[in-house]
Each structure stands twice: as C-alpha cells, then as structure tokens.
Design an enzyme around this catalytic site. Structure first.
Site, PDB file in Angstrom:
ATOM      1  N   ASP A   1       0.854  -1.198   0.000  1.00 19.31           N
ATOM      2  CA  ASP A   1       0.000   0.000   0.000  1.00 19.31           C
ATOM      3  C   ASP A   1       0.887   1.244   0.000  1.00 19.31           C
ATOM      4  O   ASP A   1       0.388   2.377  -0.091  1.00 19.31           O
ATOM      5  CB  ASP A   1      -1.017  -0.016   1.152  1.00 19.31           C
ATOM      6  CG  ASP A   1      -0.375  -0.078   2.522  1.00 19.31           C
ATOM      7  OD1 ASP A   1       0.862  -0.218   2.608  1.00 19.31           O
ATOM      8  OD2 ASP A   1      -1.118   0.014   3.528  1.00 19.31           O
ATOM      9  N   SER A   2       2.214   1.039   0.038  1.00 15.05           N
ATOM     10  CA  SER A   2       3.164   2.140  -0.196  1.00 15.05           C
ATOM     11  C   SER A   2       2.919   2.739  -1.582  1.00 15.05           C
ATOM     12  O   SER A   2       3.407   3.841  -1.870  1.00 15.05           O
ATOM     13  CB  SER A   2       4.607   1.637  -0.086  1.00 15.05           C
ATOM     14  OG  SER A   2       4.790   0.449  -0.833  1.00 15.05           O
TER      15      SER A   2
ATOM     16  N   ASP B   1      -1.026  -6.130  -0.445  1.00 14.59           N
ATOM     17  CA  ASP B   1      -1.328  -5.494   0.841  1.00 14.59           C
ATOM     18  C   ASP B   1      -2.824  -5.257   0.992  1.00 14.59           C
ATOM     19  O   ASP B   1      -3.484  -4.819   0.036  1.00 14.59           O
ATOM     20  CB  ASP B   1      -0.621  -4.130   0.905  1.00 14.59           C
ATOM     21  CG  ASP B   1       0.451  -4.105   1.971  1.00 14.59           C
ATOM     22  OD1 ASP B   1       0.451  -4.977   2.856  1.00 14.59           O
ATOM     23  OD2 ASP B   1       1.296  -3.197   1.901  1.00 14.59           O
TER      24      ASP B   1
ATOM     25  N   LYS C   1      -1.144  -9.455   2.689  1.00  9.60           N
ATOM     26  CA  LYS C   1      -0.419  -9.010   3.891  1.00  9.60           C
ATOM     27  C   LYS C   1      -1.292  -8.016   4.638  1.00  9.60           C
ATOM     28  O   LYS C   1      -1.961  -7.192   4.014  1.00  9.60           O
ATOM     29  CB  LYS C   1       0.910  -8.350   3.509  1.00  9.60           C
ATOM     30  CG  LYS C   1       1.650  -7.756   4.719  1.00  9.60           C
ATOM     31  CD  LYS C   1       3.060  -7.347   4.412  1.00  9.60           C
ATOM     32  CE  LYS C   1       3.218  -5.990   3.775  1.00  9.60           C
ATOM     33  NZ  LYS C   1       2.642  -4.872   4.550  1.00  9.60           N
TER      34      LYS C   1
ATOM     35  N   GLU D   1      -1.438  -5.584   8.495  1.00 11.64           N
ATOM     36  CA  GLU D   1      -0.619  -5.028   9.566  1.00 11.64           C
ATOM     37  C   GLU D   1      -1.243  -5.241  10.942  1.00 11.64           C
ATOM     38  O   GLU D   1      -2.467  -5.172  11.087  1.00 11.64           O
ATOM     39  CB  GLU D   1      -0.447  -3.508   9.344  1.00 11.64           C
ATOM     40  CG  GLU D   1       0.255  -3.163   8.056  1.00 11.64           C
ATOM     41  CD  GLU D   1       0.422  -1.650   7.851  1.00 11.64           C
ATOM     42  OE1 GLU D   1       0.090  -0.862   8.775  1.00 11.64           O
ATOM     43  OE2 GLU D   1       0.897  -1.266   6.768  1.00 11.64           O
TER      44      GLU D   1
ATOM     45  N   GLU E   1       9.190  -4.270  10.377  1.00 12.24           N
ATOM     46  CA  GLU E   1       9.596  -2.973   9.818  1.00 12.24           C
ATOM     47  C   GLU E   1      10.102  -2.054  10.930  1.00 12.24           C
ATOM     48  O   GLU E   1       9.410  -1.839  11.944  1.00 12.24           O
ATOM     49  CB  GLU E   1       8.399  -2.317   9.089  1.00 12.24           C
ATOM     50  CG  GLU E   1       8.760  -0.959   8.505  1.00 12.24           C
ATOM     51  CD  GLU E   1       7.748  -0.432   7.484  1.00 12.24           C
ATOM     52  OE1 GLU E   1       6.799  -1.158   7.118  1.00 12.24           O
ATOM     53  OE2 GLU E   1       7.937   0.718   7.060  1.00 12.24           O
TER      54      GLU E   1
HETATM   55  O1  KIV Z   1       3.625  -1.150   1.665  1.00  8.33           O
HETATM   56  C1  KIV Z   1       4.791  -1.571   1.675  1.00  8.33           C
HETATM   57  O2  KIV Z   1       5.597  -1.313   0.770  1.00  8.33           O
HETATM   58  C2  KIV Z   1       5.213  -2.378   2.818  1.00  8.33           C
HETATM   59  C3  KIV Z   1       6.668  -2.682   2.934  1.00  8.33           C
HETATM   60  C4  KIV Z   1       7.376  -1.505   3.453  1.00  8.33           C
HETATM   61  C5  KIV Z   1       6.919  -3.892   3.760  1.00  8.33           C
HETATM   62  O3  KIV Z   1       4.410  -2.747   3.606  1.00  8.33           O
END
Ligand code: KIV
Length: 275
Positions: free
Chosen positions: A44-45, A83, A113, A115, A182
């Site tokens: 989600d970056s 994500d 993934k 969090e 992280e």
């Molecule tokens: O969103 C992302 O890129 C991440 C990584 C920093 C692990 O969660």
C-alpha cells in the site's frame, strides 16, 4: 520455478535468505521477476511512491486490485503478495475475508499481507481458513502512523520489545506463513527470528531476519520525498531519468528529434495526389 509459500517455508528450514521487493505495475514487476526475486509485494506504499499521498491511509481496495492485477500479469515466478489497505480488515472478520478474497480473485495475488499483532489475529485465522495465505506485518506499521505520532522506530523499550515477541508468536499461531518486521532494532528481530518457525522478512530490521524487502523506488533513487536510514541505494535511476528527460526536451525544442529514422514513409505518387 514459481515461488510459493512452500518456497518460503523451505528457505527458513534450509537457512536460505529470502528476497522481496515491491512493484506496482506490469513492466516493473516483469523486471523484478526476471531478476530472480522470491516475492513481490504490491504494497500500500503505492499510495506514497506512485500516487503522492503523505501516508498510506487513503489507499483503497480498488487501488490495490488495480495495481495487483498489473503486477500479477508481469510476475511469472515470484510469489505475489497484495497489501490489504487501511480499513479493509480492521472493521470486521467478515470484511477481512471478503477483501482478502477480492485481492486473490480480482487481483490474482497468491497471498495477502495485513498489519498488526494480537488485534488482527482473528482476521488472520479466518483468512487462512478461507485458504488464503497471510503475511503478517509488525513494528512500524504505517497504517498506525496517527497512533505512533509519525514514522518512528518501534520495539525499543523492554515492554515494546516483549510486545513484539508476543505479537509475532500469536501471528504465527494464527496461521501466517511469514511476517514482515519494519523498523525494529536488529537484535530484537534476530531474537524473534530464532524463536519462531515462519520466515521473518525485514525492512529496517537488520540482517538477522530470514529475508529482506525494500520499496523499489527507494533502492533505485526514484523517490526523493524522504529517505529512511535503512535504505541502501543500489542505483541512481532518478538521476538517469532526469538526464534522459532533459535530453529529449532539448532535442524536441531544437528539432533534432524525431529524425528520419523515427519517421514513417509514404510513396511520392500517393503524396502528390494529396496536394
Ligand atoms: O507497503 C509496503 O511497501 C510495505 C513494505 C514496506 C513492507 O508494507
């Protein structure tokens, strides 16, 4: 050979390091995949490095499906992990399973993934029960930026480090196949890595993790808004791009580009008839 969650399990057993990078589009995913990476995270970056948001909170399920689909088309051998965006799993176990399912069905990812620690273990368990592999994510979880008061290193006090250890064990028990750490002290990540049986993937968490992940724009020097301490620049592609863009602008302005070899021809007879 196609990487799978089994590849991750075997790597941990054999003490082989796992490699992951982010990607958000087809052509980058293809380049990363062809380089021999184990896993691609559609993070989600994307909200920060591609869409220009100040954090990841505005990213939607539609954004994630759109980018995951593109990456999945480019990744032939890497395990594609998508994500789960903010508020797509925190609201209920039902939402978590439904949205994880969308990332698999519509995004064609092989895993998701999410969090958080103990607070999201019910969600992890339910998603895994629905036959979707889950990667956990603890430490500096960017979706909690407003609780943390900024992007800060986590797990530095005795209590916080203990909490991290407990969370990692609960995530493992809930059925996750791997966990991202992280921005946590290297010694804490190393200690947990030795105590759990699923692979740990570090970003700003030291060399003691079972694998590493980086945001590709960070390691290629393509994102200059800020550069965290844990980033290593493997190339300065941003500078290379700017040189090329400037050259293009100059050549167009001077009438150098396009030249004859970039143009299509028409025979003279046909051309005459147009006048
Ligand atoms: O969103 C992302 O890129 C991440 C990584 C920093 C692990 O969660």
């Amino acid at each position: 050979m196609k990487n799978s969650t089994a590849t991750f399990k075997t790597a941990k057993l054999n003490g082989e390091k796992l490699t992951m990078l982010t990607a958000y589009d087809y052509s980058t995913a293809k380049l990363v995949d062809e380089s021999g990476i184990n896993g691609i995270l559609v993070g989600d970056s994307v909200g920060m490095v591609c869409l220009g948001y100040k954090d990841t909170l505005s990213v939607t399920m539609e954004d994630m499906i759109h980018h995951t689909r593109a990456v999945s088309r480019g990744a032939k051998n890497a395990l594609v992990v998508a994500d789960m965006p903010f508020m797509s799993y925190q609201t209920s176990v039902y939402d978590a399973v439904k949205n994880a399912g969308r990332l698999i069905k519509e995004g064609e990812a092989q895993a998701v993934k999410l969090e958080g620690g103990a607070a999201v273990c019910e969600q992890i368990e339910a998603i895994v029960k629905a036959q979707i592999p889950v990667m956990g994510h603890v430490g500096l979880t960017p979706q909690s930026v407003n609780i943390f008061g900024g992007f800060k290193v986590q797990g530095k006090t005795q209590d916080a480090a203990k909490q991290l250890i407990e969370d990692a064990k609960k995530i493992e028990k809930a059925g996750a196949f791997a966990i991202v750490f992280e921005c946590v002290p290297a010694k804490v990540a190393e200690l947990i890595t030795k105590e759990i049986f699923i692979p740990t993937i570090g970003i700003g968490a030291g060399a003691g993790c079972d694998g590493q992940i980086l945001v590709y724009q960070d390691m290629l020097g393509m994102f200059s808004d800020f550069t965290p301490k844990f980033i290593k620049r493997y190339a300065n592609i941003g500078d290379v791009m700017k040189v090329a863009f400037k050259e293009y602008i100059k050549e167009v302005q001077e009438g150098v580009f396009p030249s004859k070899e970039h143009c299509f021809k028409i025979d003279e007879e046909t051309l005459k008839k147009l006048y």
